[in-house]
Design an enzyme around this catalytic site. Structure first.
Site, PDB file in Angstrom:
ATOM      1  N   HIS A  59       0.834  -1.205   0.000  1.00 43.41           N
ATOM      2  CA  HIS A  59       0.000   0.000   0.000  1.00 43.41           C
ATOM      3  C   HIS A  59       0.867   1.253   0.000  1.00 43.41           C
ATOM      4  CE1 HIS A  59      -3.240  -2.844   1.306  1.00 43.41           C
ATOM      5  NE2 HIS A  59      -3.835  -2.147   0.363  1.00 43.41           N
ATOM      6  N   GLU A 285     -11.587  -9.886  -4.151  1.00 42.94           N
ATOM      7  CA  GLU A 285     -10.184  -9.832  -3.732  1.00 42.94           C
ATOM      8  C   GLU A 285      -9.645 -11.183  -3.292  1.00 42.94           C
ATOM      9  OE1 GLU A 285      -9.510  -5.624  -1.709  1.00 42.94           O
ATOM     10  OE2 GLU A 285     -11.344  -6.581  -1.032  1.00 42.94           O
ATOM     11  N   CYS A 354      -9.151  -2.887 -10.595  1.00 40.51           N
ATOM     12  CA  CYS A 354      -8.291  -1.861 -10.006  1.00 40.51           C
ATOM     13  C   CYS A 354      -7.067  -2.540  -9.379  1.00 40.51           C
ATOM     14  CB  CYS A 354      -9.060  -1.027  -8.984  1.00 40.51           C
ATOM     15  SG  CYS A 354      -9.968  -1.998  -7.797  1.00 40.51           S
TER      16      CYS A 354
HETATM   17  C1  PEP Z   1      -6.528  -4.155  -4.442  1.00 41.73           C
HETATM   18  O1  PEP Z   1      -6.481  -5.040  -3.580  1.00 41.73           O
HETATM   19  O2  PEP Z   1      -6.064  -4.265  -5.583  1.00 41.73           O
HETATM   20  C2  PEP Z   1      -7.194  -2.864  -4.120  1.00 41.73           C
HETATM   21  C3  PEP Z   1      -7.488  -1.977  -5.038  1.00 41.73           C
HETATM   22  O3  PEP Z   1      -7.432  -2.618  -2.801  1.00 41.73           O
HETATM   23  P1  PEP Z   1      -6.274  -2.114  -1.809  1.00 41.73           P
HETATM   24  O4  PEP Z   1      -5.031  -1.937  -2.635  1.00 41.73           O
HETATM   25  O5  PEP Z   1      -6.716  -0.869  -1.207  1.00 41.73           O
HETATM   26  O6  PEP Z   1      -6.161  -3.235  -0.842  1.00 41.73           O
HETATM   27 MG    MG Z   2      -7.644  -4.723  -1.770  1.00 44.08          MG
END
Ligand code: PEP
Ligand code: MG
Length: 390
Positions: A59, A285, A354
């Site tokens: 992140h 996810e 995403c």
């Molecule tokens: C992901 O898991 O790709 C996502 C967009 O969520 P995050 O990165 O905030 O966990």
């Molecule tokens: Mg995620």
């Protein structure tokens, strides 16, 4: 002059003084061996970033990358370099401390040329019609960590907000109040912006929250989600929104969330507060979520495939992995992505990819060929992804 070589993470050219995270970053180059997430979220107005080690799937990488400023990783100039003038050449991958006059002039000329290049890149990107190989349009949306990135995303041609990581609106101290959240959600641009419910995780803990993932917070701290749902409902009175539930693995979780949302709507109605349209959706996810998409679709109007977590939970490799095993292009991740896109299309539900797979510009055409019809990426990448599909 002293030189160091690093890996380009965000291309560009910057001049400034090398400073530590926590110092005033404006116009300076912030440098650290490793940024914590709180430090990354607090970087504001930096001219550039230098890091010693940032795992690509983390992140912290997502937050630093979304700043769109020149960034070099893999350098070890800490702490001796702090306070020194620096030229960060994130084109050739070189950091120069105590640059001479010629080096500074060359960097200024290059930075000016790059600024002009960005304007024409955005202009070209706004003119193309992103599409799949079969001619079907592909939406390019923005993933936002905070509202300040929205204008850059729109300038690059984003058609709306594909994902607001609402947990990043929280400082390290507290979750924002209902009023502050309402204001934030109202300000999101474009039609049907997607706000993800607070999503805590190992490397993105929430202040005052137990260490549970995503929607699982509903079972132990419904009060935190109630505040957020009230804010979303209030904001929806002015603009229809999409609410996306994170880390869902069963339709029961979506039913429980719907029940809490309805309780909040009724309470607001009793208080005489207007509410509007709020469409529910689910993050995909985990392989479990992708493989049971059809049953989730009974409760979800749309899906966001989070390729960062999907990679982690498909390959059994931590997002902070530095050993090269964390690979969003792995065939298993791509097959799950194609399956999700196919299933969602068959059921007439929107699906947006995403996370790191969507942000891998070299994969945009491949994803479109697999049936993906919407990608959500950080603001600086929007024009690049549009052009790759144009
Ligand atoms: C992901 O898991 O790709 C996502 C967009 O969520 P995050 O990165 O905030 O966990
Ligand atoms: Mg995620």
């Amino acid at each position: 002059m002293k030189h160091w070589a690093g890996t380009v993470r965000t291309p560009g050219m910057a001049l400034g003084t090398l400073c530590e995270p926590g110092q005033d970053a404006r116009g300076n180059i912030v440098a650290a061996q490793e940024f914590t997430l709180a430090q990354a979220l607090a970087v504001e107005g930096a001219a550039g970033i230098v890091t010693g080690h940032t795992p690509p799937g983390s992140h912290v990488a997502a937050v630093l990358g979304a700043l769109g400023v020149p960034w070099l990783d893999g350098l070890c100039v800490f702490p001796d370099g702090y306070g020194h003038a620096a030229v960060l050449d994130a084109l050739s991958g070189r950091l120069t401390l105590d640059p001479d006059e010629t080096c500074v002039q060359n960097a200024r000329t290059a930075a000016r040329a790059l600024a002009g290049g960005l304007a024409s890149l955005r202009e070209r990107a706004c003119r193309v019609r992103p599409s799949a190989p079969d001619g079907a349009p592909v939406k390019v949306l923005a993933t936002l960590n905070d509202l300040s990135q929205a204008s850059a995303a729109l300038a690059g041609g984003a058609e709306g907000v594909g994902l607001l990581r609402s947990e990043f609106l929280c400082g390290s101290e507290a979750i924002p109040s209902e009023d502050a959240q309402t204001w934030a959600y109202r300000s999101l641009p474009g039609p049907w912006p997607v706000v993800r419910l607070l999503d805590a995780a190992g490397d993105k803990p929430l202040p005052g929250c137990p260490p549970v993932r995503g929607i699982r917070l509903l079972a132990c701290r419904p009060d935190l989600l109630r505040t957020q749902m009230r804010a979303l409902l209030r904001a929806s009175a002015e603009k229809p929104l999409r609410i996306c539930y994170p880390f869902v693995t069963s339709p029961q979780e979506l039913r429980d969330a719907r029940q809490l949302l309805e309780t909040c709507r009724e309470a607001l109605a009793r208080e005489g507060v207007p509410t509007g349209r709020l469409e529910p959706g689910a993050m995909l996810e985990t392989p479990a979520a992708v493989l049971t998409l059809r049953s989730l679709a009974e409760e979800a109007s749309f899906f966001c495939l989070g390729s960062g977590d999907l990679t982690q939970h498909t390959l059994g490799v931590d997002r902070g992995d530095a050993g090269g095993l964390y690979d969003p292009r792995h065939p298993a991740v791509l097959r799950l992505t194609a399956l999700a896109a196919r299933e969602a299309r068959r059921l007439g539900k929107d699906l947006c990819v995403c996370g790191p797979l969507a942000e891998d510009v070299g994969m945009a055409r491949r994803l479109a060929a697999l049936g993906v019809r919407a990608l959500s990426v950080s603001a600086p990448l929007v024009p690049h992804v549009r052009l790759a599909l144009g």
